[in-house]
Design a protein around this motif. Sequence first.
Motif, PDB file in Angstrom:
ATOM      1  N   LEU A   1       0.849  -1.081   0.015  1.00  0.00           N
ATOM      2  CA  LEU A   1      -0.117   0.107  -0.012  1.00  0.00           C
ATOM      3  C   LEU A   1       0.829   1.194  -0.016  1.00  0.00           C
ATOM      4  N   SER A   2       0.581   2.096  -0.945  1.00  0.00           N
ATOM      5  CA  SER A   2       1.625   3.138  -0.982  1.00  0.00           C
ATOM      6  C   SER A   2       1.077   4.359  -0.431  1.00  0.00           C
ATOM      7  N   GLY A   3       1.794   5.397  -0.479  1.00  0.00           N
ATOM      8  CA  GLY A   3       1.383   6.717   0.394  1.00  0.00           C
ATOM      9  C   GLY A   3       0.515   7.720  -0.223  1.00  0.00           C
ATOM     10  N   LEU A   4       0.700   9.114   0.238  1.00  0.00           N
ATOM     11  CA  LEU A   4      -0.195  10.133  -0.267  1.00  0.00           C
ATOM     12  C   LEU A   4       0.626  10.663  -1.781  1.00  0.00           C
ATOM     13  N   THR A   5      -0.151  10.843  -2.174  1.00  0.00           N
ATOM     14  CA  THR A   5       0.005  11.196  -3.764  1.00  0.00           C
ATOM     15  C   THR A   5       0.447  10.156  -4.761  1.00  0.00           C
ATOM     16  N   CYS A   6       0.556   9.027  -4.451  1.00  0.00           N
ATOM     17  CA  CYS A   6       1.071   7.927  -5.167  1.00  0.00           C
ATOM     18  C   CYS A   6       0.111   7.189  -5.904  1.00  0.00           C
ATOM     19  N   THR A   7       0.189   6.537  -7.011  1.00  0.00           N
ATOM     20  CA  THR A   7      -0.294   5.640  -7.645  1.00  0.00           C
ATOM     21  C   THR A   7       0.189   4.258  -7.798  1.00  0.00           C
ATOM     22  N   GLU A   8      -0.479   3.263  -8.673  1.00  0.00           N
ATOM     23  CA  GLU A   8       0.182   2.175  -8.535  1.00  0.00           C
ATOM     24  C   GLU A   8       1.536   1.884  -9.268  1.00  0.00           C
ATOM     25  N   GLN A   9       2.121   3.153  -9.675  1.00  0.00           N
ATOM     26  CA  GLN A   9       3.357   3.081 -10.465  1.00  0.00           C
ATOM     27  C   GLN A   9       4.547   3.653  -9.344  1.00  0.00           C
ATOM     28  N   ASN A  10       4.275   4.115  -8.392  1.00  0.00           N
ATOM     29  CA  ASN A  10       5.519   4.554  -7.496  1.00  0.00           C
ATOM     30  C   ASN A  10       6.310   3.383  -6.897  1.00  0.00           C
ATOM     31  N   PHE A  11       5.974   2.369  -6.475  1.00  0.00           N
ATOM     32  CA  PHE A  11       6.592   1.245  -5.783  1.00  0.00           C
ATOM     33  C   PHE A  11       7.074   0.679  -6.702  1.00  0.00           C
ATOM     34  N   ILE A  12       6.611   0.209  -7.989  1.00  0.00           N
ATOM     35  CA  ILE A  12       7.112  -0.648  -8.979  1.00  0.00           C
ATOM     36  C   ILE A  12       8.144  -0.163  -9.785  1.00  0.00           C
ATOM     37  N   THR A  13       8.236   1.368  -9.711  1.00  0.00           N
ATOM     38  CA  THR A  13       9.480   1.958 -10.373  1.00  0.00           C
ATOM     39  C   THR A  13      10.566   2.349  -9.633  1.00  0.00           C
ATOM     40  N   LYS A  14      10.364   2.427  -8.190  1.00  0.00           N
ATOM     41  CA  LYS A  14      11.296   3.146  -7.273  1.00  0.00           C
ATOM     42  C   LYS A  14      11.912   2.363  -6.174  1.00  0.00           C
TER      43      LYS A  14
END
Length: 276
Positions: free
Chosen positions: A49-62
Amino acid sequence: MERIEHRAAFGGWQDVYQHRSAVLGCEMKVAVYLPPQATTQKLPVLYWLSGLTCTEQNFITKAGAQRYAAEHGVILVAPDTSPRGDDVADAEGYDLGKGAGFYLNATEQPWAAHYRMYDYIVDELPGLIEAHLPATDARSISGHSMGGHGALLIALRNPGRYRSVSAFSPIVAPTRVPWGQKAFSAYLGEDRAGWAQWDASELVAAAAEKLPLLVDQGGGDEFLDSQLQPQWLQAACTAAGHPLQLRLQPGYDHSYYFISSFIGEHIAYHAKALYG
């Protein structure tokens, strides 16, 4: 579920799916990493589960998590952080509305029609994953910041549903800090009596399962004193005798540089529980 992205990574596939959510009343995107072992067998799932402002992309790219998921044979599922769409309520600022679902079920208007991220994460999404992908019903959950709050509260409220839980820089006491107070006032109303059921530090006291909590917190986090305040969770766990491993990592901030530095340890921790 319609696959809209498909990229090879560490012998497996980093995909993104789109689907209509009955719970949220909108189209949703969810990232799924299938490690190479998924070609021959069903595998356990770690929900992120990602944080504020994030989409499904943040975790998989960073986060650099795919290499560790491939090593341990764990599917990674990273949903968006809120409902989306032209008819979904929004607000000014980054900490309320789209990108800021807070993993609860809103009761107030105009939010109640779509902002039911708790039901989506706990029930609808796992049902889709387990029905359409090579996934078992062995689940663990983790997250960052607002998502760390979501991971902790969801695990605490659903005994027996998750094999393990961890969090990076979680909002452990949203009823006591500005981020949580703003969101809860809007989504849940001004009557604070109902807020406690969405606050991990409050839930620990009556937790039906003593599922150990693993929390990593950066010592150089710019939000440490104003928004995160892990001492509230530490005090609650001490009072309740609830197992907590709170690791203060000197120098690390709130960013994905922090997450990527320790995500390998977290995935190994979850894999041990998922395969134990």
